[in-house]
Design a protein around this motif. Structure first.
Motif, PDB file in Angstrom:
ATOM      1  N   LEU A  65       8.093  16.187  11.186  1.00  0.00           N
ATOM      2  CA  LEU A  65       8.731  15.122  11.975  1.00  0.00           C
ATOM      3  C   LEU A  65       9.449  14.075  11.110  1.00  0.00           C
ATOM      4  CD1 LEU A  65       6.021  14.327  14.709  1.00  0.00           C
ATOM      5  CD2 LEU A  65       8.063  15.770  14.887  1.00  0.00           C
ATOM      6  N   THR A  66       9.254  14.157   9.812  1.00  0.00           N
ATOM      7  CA  THR A  66       9.829  13.106   8.966  1.00  0.00           C
ATOM      8  C   THR A  66      10.526  13.686   7.737  1.00  0.00           C
ATOM      9  OG1 THR A  66       9.372  10.917   8.036  1.00  0.00           O
ATOM     10  CG2 THR A  66       7.682  12.616   7.657  1.00  0.00           C
ATOM     11  N   VAL A  67      10.910  12.829   6.796  1.00  0.00           N
ATOM     12  CA  VAL A  67      11.551  13.298   5.559  1.00  0.00           C
ATOM     13  C   VAL A  67      10.915  12.582   4.370  1.00  0.00           C
ATOM     14  CG1 VAL A  67      13.798  13.724   6.663  1.00  0.00           C
ATOM     15  CG2 VAL A  67      13.364  11.501   5.625  1.00  0.00           C
ATOM     16  N   TRP A  84       9.197   8.969   4.012  1.00  0.00           N
ATOM     17  CA  TRP A  84       7.821   9.114   3.518  1.00  0.00           C
ATOM     18  C   TRP A  84       7.825   9.179   1.987  1.00  0.00           C
ATOM     19  CZ3 TRP A  84       3.630   8.479   6.523  1.00  0.00           C
ATOM     20  CH2 TRP A  84       2.398   8.883   6.036  1.00  0.00           C
ATOM     21  N   LYS A  85       8.167   8.057   1.358  1.00  0.00           N
ATOM     22  CA  LYS A  85       8.253   8.019  -0.109  1.00  0.00           C
ATOM     23  C   LYS A  85       8.023   6.610  -0.629  1.00  0.00           C
ATOM     24  CE  LYS A  85      11.904   7.112  -2.414  1.00  0.00           C
ATOM     25  NZ  LYS A  85      13.236   7.034  -3.045  1.00  0.00           N
ATOM     26  N   HIS A 114       0.843  -1.200   0.000  1.00  0.00           N
ATOM     27  CA  HIS A 114       0.000   0.000   0.000  1.00  0.00           C
ATOM     28  C   HIS A 114       0.876   1.246   0.000  1.00  0.00           C
ATOM     29  CE1 HIS A 114      -3.991  -1.802   0.551  1.00  0.00           C
ATOM     30  NE2 HIS A 114      -3.357  -2.735   1.212  1.00  0.00           N
ATOM     31  N   GLY A 115       2.128   1.101   0.471  1.00  0.00           N
ATOM     32  CA  GLY A 115       3.041   2.225   0.487  1.00  0.00           C
ATOM     33  C   GLY A 115       2.589   3.312   1.445  1.00  0.00           C
ATOM     34  N   VAL A 116       3.368   4.400   1.494  1.00  0.00           N
ATOM     35  CA  VAL A 116       2.932   5.531   2.319  1.00  0.00           C
ATOM     36  C   VAL A 116       1.730   6.214   1.671  1.00  0.00           C
ATOM     37  CG1 VAL A 116       4.901   6.094   3.791  1.00  0.00           C
ATOM     38  CG2 VAL A 116       4.939   6.831   1.422  1.00  0.00           C
TER      39      VAL A 116
END
Ligand SMILES: COc1cc(/C=C/C(=O)SCCNC(=O)CCNC(=O)[C@H](O)C(C)(C)COP(=O)(O)OP(=O)(O)OC[C@H]2O[C@@H](n3cnc4c(N)ncnc43)[C@H](O)[C@@H]2OP(=O)(O)O)ccc1O
Ligand SMILES: O=C(O)CCC(=O)C(=O)O
Ligand SMILES: [Fe+2]
Length: 361
Positions: A228-230, A148-149, A24-26
């Motif tokens: 909070l993320t990249v 997040w990719k 499903h991925g991000v």
């Protein structure tokens, strides 16, 4: 059972299984309408991007170079200067038809709109070939925090292989983008080689510079807590050159190695972003720089990008070119088998400029 928000809130959803194994991925996570970022994506504070402290305040910018007169010595100088200082530049009037660029962006959206079960056919577990791989983050097995990719990575071997193995929704568009960018890749390498005193690119040299190509279709969905993320952590590419098509959302940042701050690469309509990769840094004995870059996560928009990584062949041995070190200059790098170098890159989490240490003397 279809996953829901309440399953996430009550920790009933196995995030890794949902995102990585079920493919499903991000994107799938994002579409569940999460209000909070799952813990697995929370980066340590030093890897988060805070515009007030990280971004270059004077808005120093990477050059945008007009390639319409590519034989003009001023164009060649601008390219070599940018490769030495920034390792990054954008090109316009590059000869790749705008329609080809638009088509590959549309095809990227179409691929990611497929149901997870369809994308799963191209996952590491199910793909019939190592040359076709759909995944998420960078190297989930090695990462303390995920990125997040989502990506689809296609290693080009031949038209026939692409016709039988690449996903039909994006195969022709990806191939056309690769084919129509070839003249500009050759021209850029010719200019960059002249800047190193390499007068002629013979067949052997051409194969070592651009003998293999990989195209990635990247998808960065809207993120609930982007600070909070990249999107992609700090890294340099292991390619010779990367030709990157980005959409109009923005979010790619490049390290200014003088100030150590981060400079945004603004989307320029119809442009391509070019960057020097580690293989060219090594071959040029450090004259051309493979610069650290990163992509931030975005709280409002989905973003796509489509890099073509132009590489040596996996079986090539790369090291400083004789034309560069022949006149007594001290080599900074040893000769390495390119597939060993790439394997080393893929088996660890993104670590800024860490990969090139593998080749340092
Ligand atoms: C994904 O997010 C990325 C990607 C990037 C990429 C930047 C580049 O510059 S890509 C250009 C790389 N150059 C080449 O691909 C040409 C040379 N290729 C090779 O030599 C081989 O294809 C190989 C990479 C060495 C793989 O060989 P092989 O042994 O046949 O394959 P595996 O056993 O399947 O892979 C080994 C190891 O690497 C992981 N991996 C393979 N391909 C990918 C891929 N496309 N994306 C991510 N990871 C990949 C694979 O999972 C294996 O690791 P395990 O731990 O699972 O064993 C920049 C930034 C990004 O965020
Ligand atoms: O998405 C981008 O703008 C850059 C992606 C990137 O750095 C990569 O795929 O290597
Ligand atoms: Fe990159």
């Amino acid at each position: 059972m279809a996953p829901s928000m309440s399953m996430i809130q009550s920790n009933q959803l196995n995030i890794l299984d949902f995102v990585v194994n079920k493919c499903h991925g991000v994107k799938g996570l994002s579409e569940l309408g999460l209000k909070a970022l799952p813990d697995q994506y929370i980066q340590p504070p030093q890897e988060r991007f805070d515009r007030t402290t990280n971004e270059e305040p004077n808005k120093d910018s990477i050059p945008v170079i007009n390639m319409s007169n590519w034989d003009d010595p001023d164009v060649a100088k601008a390219i070599c200067d940018a490769a030495c200082k920034w390792g990054f530049f954008q090109i316009v009037n590059h000869g790749v038809p705008i329609r080809v660029l638009e088509d590959v962006k549309d095809a990227t959206h179409k691929f990611y709109a497929l149901p997870a079960e369809e994308k799963q056919k191209y996952s590491k577990e199910w793909s019939v070939s190592n040359n076709v791989r759909c995944g998420t983050s960078f190297s989930p097995g090695a990462e303390k925090a995920l990125e997040w990719k989502d990506y689809l990575s296609l290693f080009f071997v031949s038209d026939d292989e692409a016709a039988s193995l690449w996903p039909p929704v994006c195969r022709n568009q990806a191939l056309e983008y690769i084919k129509s960018s070839e003249p500009i890749v050759k021209k850029l390498l010719e200019i960059l080689m002249k800047g190193l005193n390499v007068k002629e690119i013979d067949e052997t040299k051409e194969a070592t510079l651009m003998g293999s190509k990989r195209i990635n279709l990247n998808y960065y969905p809207k993120c609930p807590t982007p600070e909070l993320t990249v999107g992609v952590g700090r890294h340099s590419d292991v390619s010779t050159l990367t030709i990157l098509l980005q959409d109009d959302i923005g979010g790619l940042y490049v390290r200014n190695t003088e100030t150590m701050k981060w400079v945004h690469v603004p989307p320029v309509a119809g442009s391509l972003v070019i960057n020097v990769g580690d293989a060219l840094q090594i071959m040029s004995n450090g004259k051309y720089k493979s610069i650290e870059h990163r992509v931030i996560a975005n709280g409002t928009n989905n973003r796509i990008s489509v890099p073509i990584f132009v590489n040596p062949r996996p079986s090539d041995v790369i090291g400083p070119l004789p034309e560069v070190v022949g006149s007594g200059e001290k080599p900074l790098y040893k000769n390495v088998l390119y597939s060993d170098y790439v394997r080393h890159f893929f088996k660890k989490a993104h670590d800024g400029k860490g990969t090139v240490e593998f080749a340092m003397i």
